[in-house]
Write a protein that holds these residues in place. Structure first.
Motif, mmCIF file in Angstrom:
data_model
loop_
_atom_site.group_PDB
_atom_site.id
_atom_site.type_symbol
_atom_site.label_atom_id
_atom_site.label_comp_id
_atom_site.label_asym_id
_atom_site.label_seq_id
_atom_site.Cartn_x
_atom_site.Cartn_y
_atom_site.Cartn_z
ATOM 1 N N ALA A 144 40.018 23.259 -13.232
ATOM 2 C CA ALA A 144 40.721 22.718 -14.396
ATOM 3 C C ALA A 144 41.026 23.879 -15.336
ATOM 4 N N ASP A 145 42.213 23.868 -15.911
ATOM 5 C CA ASP A 145 42.525 24.901 -16.914
ATOM 6 C C ASP A 145 41.499 24.859 -18.039
ATOM 7 N N PHE A 146 41.294 23.647 -18.592
ATOM 8 C CA PHE A 146 40.361 23.471 -19.704
ATOM 9 C C PHE A 146 39.537 22.212 -19.442
ATOM 10 N N LEU A 147 38.268 22.378 -19.141
ATOM 11 C CA LEU A 147 37.380 21.235 -18.884
ATOM 12 C C LEU A 147 36.589 20.952 -20.153
ATOM 13 N N VAL A 148 36.711 19.719 -20.658
ATOM 14 C CA VAL A 148 36.171 19.366 -21.974
ATOM 15 C C VAL A 148 35.065 18.324 -21.838
ATOM 16 N N PHE A 149 33.975 18.537 -22.597
ATOM 17 C CA PHE A 149 32.873 17.575 -22.659
ATOM 18 C C PHE A 149 32.677 17.150 -24.120
ATOM 19 N N PRO A 150 33.494 16.184 -24.605
ATOM 20 C CA PRO A 150 33.345 15.761 -25.998
ATOM 21 C C PRO A 150 32.011 15.052 -26.222
ATOM 22 N N ARG A 151 31.441 15.240 -27.413
ATOM 23 C CA ARG A 151 30.151 14.625 -27.747
ATOM 24 C C ARG A 151 30.320 13.246 -28.362
ATOM 25 N N ASN A 152 31.525 12.951 -28.862
ATOM 26 C CA ASN A 152 31.762 11.666 -29.520
ATOM 27 C C ASN A 152 33.266 11.382 -29.516
ATOM 28 N N ARG A 153 33.622 10.202 -30.003
ATOM 29 C CA ARG A 153 35.034 9.796 -29.969
ATOM 30 C C ARG A 153 35.895 10.657 -30.885
ATOM 31 N N LEU A 201 38.612 12.362 -16.410
ATOM 32 C CA LEU A 201 38.076 12.336 -15.049
ATOM 33 C C LEU A 201 36.886 11.395 -14.933
ATOM 34 N N GLY A 202 36.422 10.836 -16.052
ATOM 35 C CA GLY A 202 35.221 9.992 -15.994
ATOM 36 C C GLY A 202 34.060 10.807 -15.469
ATOM 37 N N ASN A 203 33.366 10.294 -14.470
ATOM 38 C CA ASN A 203 32.331 11.128 -13.857
ATOM 39 C C ASN A 203 32.680 11.476 -12.410
ATOM 40 N N ALA A 204 33.970 11.280 -12.066
ATOM 41 C CA ALA A 204 34.543 11.810 -10.814
ATOM 42 C C ALA A 204 33.908 11.248 -9.562
ATOM 43 N N SER A 205 33.617 9.920 -9.561
ATOM 44 C CA SER A 205 32.986 9.338 -8.372
ATOM 45 C C SER A 205 34.010 8.793 -7.380
ATOM 46 N N ASN A 206 34.954 7.977 -7.826
ATOM 47 C CA ASN A 206 35.909 7.344 -6.895
ATOM 48 C C ASN A 206 37.259 8.052 -7.001
ATOM 49 N N ILE A 207 37.213 9.386 -6.766
ATOM 50 C CA ILE A 207 38.390 10.208 -7.035
ATOM 51 C C ILE A 207 38.382 11.422 -6.116
ATOM 52 N N ILE A 208 39.567 11.883 -5.743
ATOM 53 C CA ILE A 208 39.705 13.141 -5.010
ATOM 54 C C ILE A 208 40.585 14.061 -5.843
ATOM 55 N N VAL A 209 40.063 15.227 -6.195
ATOM 56 C CA VAL A 209 40.836 16.231 -6.920
ATOM 57 C C VAL A 209 41.397 17.220 -5.900
ATOM 58 N N ARG A 210 42.699 17.402 -5.922
ATOM 59 C CA ARG A 210 43.336 18.293 -4.958
ATOM 60 C C ARG A 210 42.862 19.743 -5.145
ATOM 61 N N ASP A 211 43.076 20.538 -4.088
ATOM 62 C CA ASP A 211 42.526 21.899 -4.040
ATOM 63 C C ASP A 211 43.178 22.852 -5.041
ATOM 64 N N GLY A 212 44.392 22.506 -5.509
ATOM 65 C CA GLY A 212 45.059 23.358 -6.491
ATOM 66 C C GLY A 212 44.597 23.120 -7.912
ATOM 67 N N GLY A 213 43.710 22.143 -8.102
ATOM 68 C CA GLY A 213 43.151 21.891 -9.425
ATOM 69 C C GLY A 213 44.071 21.082 -10.316
ATOM 70 N N ILE A 214 43.780 21.108 -11.625
ATOM 71 C CA ILE A 214 44.488 20.279 -12.600
ATOM 72 C C ILE A 214 44.880 21.138 -13.792
ATOM 73 N N ARG A 215 46.135 21.032 -14.153
ATOM 74 C CA ARG A 215 46.641 21.796 -15.298
ATOM 75 C C ARG A 215 46.309 21.068 -16.607
ATOM 76 N N GLY A 216 46.175 21.851 -17.672
ATOM 77 C CA GLY A 216 45.895 21.291 -18.982
ATOM 78 C C GLY A 216 44.434 20.924 -19.159
ATOM 79 N N PHE A 217 44.193 19.879 -19.959
ATOM 80 C CA PHE A 217 42.838 19.453 -20.291
ATOM 81 C C PHE A 217 42.337 18.398 -19.303
ATOM 82 N N VAL A 218 41.131 18.584 -18.820
ATOM 83 C CA VAL A 218 40.421 17.559 -18.056
ATOM 84 C C VAL A 218 39.194 17.167 -18.874
ATOM 85 N N ILE A 219 39.058 15.882 -19.148
ATOM 86 C CA ILE A 219 38.005 15.409 -20.052
ATOM 87 C C ILE A 219 36.950 14.659 -19.254
ATOM 88 N N MET A 220 35.695 15.084 -19.398
ATOM 89 C CA MET A 220 34.579 14.389 -18.766
ATOM 90 C C MET A 220 33.659 13.829 -19.840
#
Length: 301
Positions: free
Chosen positions: A34-43, A63-82
């Motif tokens: 992910a370009d930018f992987l974010v872990f916010p602490r609150n809303r 991305l939630g907690n990424a259980s029922n998901i496949i992330v492609r090998d090229g990754g994800i542009r921009g922000f990914v929020i967990m």
């Protein structure tokens, strides 16, 4: 570089990891960075990130907690929020309110601890509360739609709203937020008083069934396909002779053909190729077209 400087200046104090491999976080153990992987602490941190991304024209997704998901090998542009850090659970009488990042299985055990019944069906479903609401997760005759009272969502514009269960357009593995792009940030569930021993015994029974039937010892994306009307996906795949069929490091589980497991450093492309092969083979064998339940996101290499 300009984006990095702005992010550091305007989103200071928020846990943001740059060029972070998503394979470290997905249940499949695949996925590019992910370009930018974010872990916010609150809303409020979540809203800051979304509004910043919108203002700067940067893509973002949860991305939630990424259980029922496949992330492609090229990754994800921009922000990914967990949502790992948005995980509080509160009990008030016969209701449970849980933030989107709360672990679904752990939440069912909190219901058990408080002798509340209605959540037993979810005691073995991997994933988060937010993902469960998004997908209307279910098992063994129960589903989220049966117990949800309401949920708080963050709109694509970064505003917080409350949605009542009756407005969620729940269907089989479907909810309104799949259409609107709203992000579930918390959910409130209506349960009923029960007998602790009875609830525990039912959860133990369902957990035992899941352990017998599902390949929990390997990385996987969970149930790959939706249940076709009048059929079971795993049975159709098995009847097509695909149990144990393998592409690269990913194979159709011998234990349950509805699952695909990462047995030897598989890639997202291995998953996609195997899914495509299974759909085509089942269509040829039974004239039924399987529909994916698992989400596939990101860019190919």
């Amino acid at each position: 570089m300009q984006n990095l400087e702005k992010i550091n200046a305007e989103l200071q104090g928020i846990d943001i990891r740059f060029d972070e491999p998503l394979s470290h976080y997905t249940y499949t153990k695949v996925g590019g960075a992910a370009d930018f992987l974010v872990f916010p602490r609150n809303r409020y941190e979540l809203a800051r990130v979304v509004k910043f991304a919108n203002r700067e024209g940067l893509p973002w997704l949860v991305l939630g907690n990424a259980s029922n998901i496949i992330v492609r090998d090229g990754g994800i542009r921009g922000f990914v929020i967990m949502f790992d850090k948005l995980n509080s659970v509160a009990v008030d009488g016969y209701t449970i309110e849980a933030e989107a990042g709360a672990n679904l299985i752990e939440t069912t055990h909190i219901a058990l601890h408080n002798s509340l019944t209605g959540f037993e069906f979810a005691c073995g479903i991997p994933g988060s509360i937010g993902g469960a609401v998004f997908m209307n997760a279910g098992a063994y005759g129960g589903e989220i739609a049966h117990i949800l009272l309401s949920c708080k969502v963050l709109t694509p514009e970064g505003e917080v709203q409350t949605l009542e269960a009756r407005d969620m357009k729940f269907g089989y593995r479907h909810s309104l937020v799949q259409e609107t792009g709203d992000i579930v940030i918390s959910a409130k569930f209506a349960l009923a008083p029960g007998v602790h021993k009875t609830i525990r015994q039912e959860m133990e029974r369902l957990t035992h069934l899941r352990q017998l039937k599902q390949p929990l010892e390997y990385p996987s994306c969970g149930s790959v396909f939706k249940r076709p009307l009048g059929h079971f996906a795993g049975q159709l795949i098995s009847e097509a002779g695909l149990k144990g069929y393998r592409i690269g490091g990913v194979e159709v589980s011998e234990k349950h053909a509805g699952f695909m497991i990462n047995v030897d450093q598989g890639t997202a492309q291995d998953y996609e190729d195997l899914i495509a092969h299974v759909i085509e083979t089942v269509r040829e064998h039974s004239d039924i077209t399987l529909e994916r339940e698992v989400r596939i996101i990101g860019q190919s290499l």
